[in-house]
Design a protein around this motif. Sequence first.
Motif, PDB file in Angstrom:
ATOM      1  N   GLU A  81     -82.342  12.968 -87.526  1.00 45.23           N
ATOM      2  CA  GLU A  81     -83.563  12.274 -87.103  1.00 45.23           C
ATOM      3  C   GLU A  81     -83.590  10.854 -87.669  1.00 45.23           C
ATOM      4  O   GLU A  81     -83.965   9.900 -86.987  1.00 45.23           O
ATOM      5  CB  GLU A  81     -84.786  13.080 -87.558  1.00 45.23           C
ATOM      6  N   THR A  85     -83.725   7.499 -85.350  1.00 43.85           N
ATOM      7  CA  THR A  85     -84.819   6.524 -85.410  1.00 43.85           C
ATOM      8  C   THR A  85     -84.306   5.140 -85.812  1.00 43.85           C
ATOM      9  O   THR A  85     -84.983   4.146 -85.606  1.00 43.85           O
ATOM     10  CB  THR A  85     -85.931   6.960 -86.393  1.00 43.85           C
ATOM     11  N   PHE A 139     -87.764  10.020 -79.517  1.00 39.82           N
ATOM     12  CA  PHE A 139     -88.302  10.645 -80.720  1.00 39.82           C
ATOM     13  C   PHE A 139     -89.773  10.367 -80.966  1.00 39.82           C
ATOM     14  O   PHE A 139     -90.462  11.154 -81.582  1.00 39.82           O
ATOM     15  CB  PHE A 139     -87.486  10.216 -81.940  1.00 39.82           C
ATOM     16  N   ARG A 276     -89.658  18.614 -83.137  1.00 35.26           N
ATOM     17  CA  ARG A 276     -89.717  17.160 -83.030  1.00 35.26           C
ATOM     18  C   ARG A 276     -88.463  16.580 -82.378  1.00 35.26           C
ATOM     19  O   ARG A 276     -88.535  15.595 -81.657  1.00 35.26           O
ATOM     20  CB  ARG A 276     -89.877  16.505 -84.415  1.00 35.26           C
ATOM     21  N   LEU A 277     -87.322  17.159 -82.674  1.00 35.84           N
ATOM     22  CA  LEU A 277     -86.066  16.574 -82.199  1.00 35.84           C
ATOM     23  C   LEU A 277     -85.732  16.969 -80.768  1.00 35.84           C
ATOM     24  O   LEU A 277     -84.975  16.287 -80.095  1.00 35.84           O
ATOM     25  CB  LEU A 277     -84.904  17.001 -83.111  1.00 35.84           C
TER      26      LEU A 277
END
Length: 540
Positions: A81, A85, A139, A276-277
Amino acid sequence: SIAVIGAGLSGLTHALYLARGLLNNDEKHRIVVYDSADRVGGWVKSDRIKPVGMEDDEGALLEAGPRSIRMADLGGLSTTELIATLDLGGEVITVPKTAESAYRRMIKYDGHFHVLPHDQWSLFQTSFKPSHIFQKADFGDILNALNIGERKPIRSRFPDETVEGFFTRLLAPKNKDGSLKDENSPTPAIVEYLASAMFHGIYAADVSQLSMRAVLPQVYHPALTLFQDKKSWLPWPFNIRLTPYYLLGRQGEEWAKVENFKQGERLMLRKYMIDRLGEQITKMVAESSVLSFKNGLQTLTDAIANECRQRGVEFRLNSKIDSIHVQEQNGKAVIRSEGGKKEVFNKVTSSLPSKALQGLLKDTKLPHLAANPSTTVCVVNFAIPAKYKIRLPPAFGYLIPRASAKEGDNPFGHLGTVFDSEAVPGQDSYTKLTMMFGGPYWKPALAIEIASIVLEPHLQDSGQDRSIIDNPDIIKRISVQKDCIPTYTVGHMERMYELHQALKKTENAPLSVLGASYTGVSLNDCILHARRTAMITINS
Ligand SMILES: Cc1cc2nc3c(=O)[nH]c(=O)nc-3n(C[C@H](O)[C@H](O)[C@H](O)COP(=O)(O)OP(=O)(O)OC[C@H]3O[C@@H](n4cnc5c(N)ncnc54)[C@H](O)[C@@H]3O)c2cc1C
């Protein structure tokens, strides 16, 4: 105002998450990162080196410190992650679990390579694929991804012991009542030939020193096996999946009670990260063995530092901190740089090795900071142009077990060799190897001459002789990494519990600690810990 001391991966990651959460151009907050070196990255150091006189060459990518990031587990998801980002997807190289270099790990003993057991079916699917799906992932804002409570070290009711002691006790012949037949049972072969080699590779330390609870918690707390579904190239008892949690009878059940809580927290975080991913990237993590970048791991630390700067984090390089003092009257912390310059902060986070921090704390007493020793490693990189046609076995590399040294067969303290061009393909066209020496066998006389003797068999296998090492187009580099990896000795987790309690006291509130000295030495551990600590600071 927050000072972050140390701009290695831990300090940088911490500063980044603080900046993402706190610096909103409103000048309410200030974050300053200090490092004694003239560069950021700490042990992460990647260089593209060209052979002498070959300015047009692409150069070989050499890593002086870490070379790859394991994708496994929660740490892998959190690192993924972070990379996404930072928009580094296009730079990433992932190696699938099915690649030979991912699962073929070897031990070199008695002049021969011994391939460690692995899943036979995966032999048929060897391939290498670069990762594209990072670019596709959307994301959004996932800053709070790991903000699910504080992670508390858990106090165990059971005594810790060394890795060697644990397996000697476990595997020794026993009487019917479970007591040892012979109190002085010899060290089992699995420790001499397998475990010792593995820990040479990870910690550059000896199994007679390392804490079982700190470095093999999955085996030490057999309850964790209930939740594991991973395949592993290791046989029992190192294969978590195959270790029955009831192995130790009632003791195992007790452990289960303590550790279920901890594992429950991990599962919760894992689910959160997966949500989330998204499925696609989570699948990529699950299918990959390790990750690096086309231009090496420094791509990551450089990108973190760049975003920090863009967000307004101030960097003070060439600034060695020589003291930290917490002021009783206002609860603020004063840090003093070499040369006497003082600055006052509401919060100071140290990412230095714990022993170095101990030397900086003038009046504050934090327990156990100097308890663990650390190990020194001599790293020798070789990069040989493709024209020499040096063939390396298709494997990650090999490790040397302790048995070799005991039998007088490892005079140079060789810990192991990574076949870089096999382990992380796609960085250049060179045949690359990195040899590591030292650790428990460290002596300063180690040098490139020793490495070239160790390299000789690979040259011979490819029809070359040792004299080619002196050719100017063969790149060689030697670096001595002093005190680079902490050795978590027996009692480490218990000591961390006490340190954690001490840091919670009001008088220590301005201080926090992170980095490889505390909760794990891998890059994933460093990132996860730095991020959690940032979340706690933001919330407070
Ligand atoms: C040879 C080697 C190979 C490795 N291989 C791998 C691998 O393949 N995969 C993996 O996951 N992990 C690997 N590791 C482990 C991993 O690289 C480290 O644990 C990690 O990089 C530590 O990062 P850190 O930020 O906690 O500490 P550091 O990188 O040590 O950062 C601390 C920083 O503090 C600075 N500093 C020190 N004292 C002061 C002071 N008084 N004032 C100001 N600044 C100061 C230092 O200059 C440094 O930049 C390897 C480690 C080594 C040494």
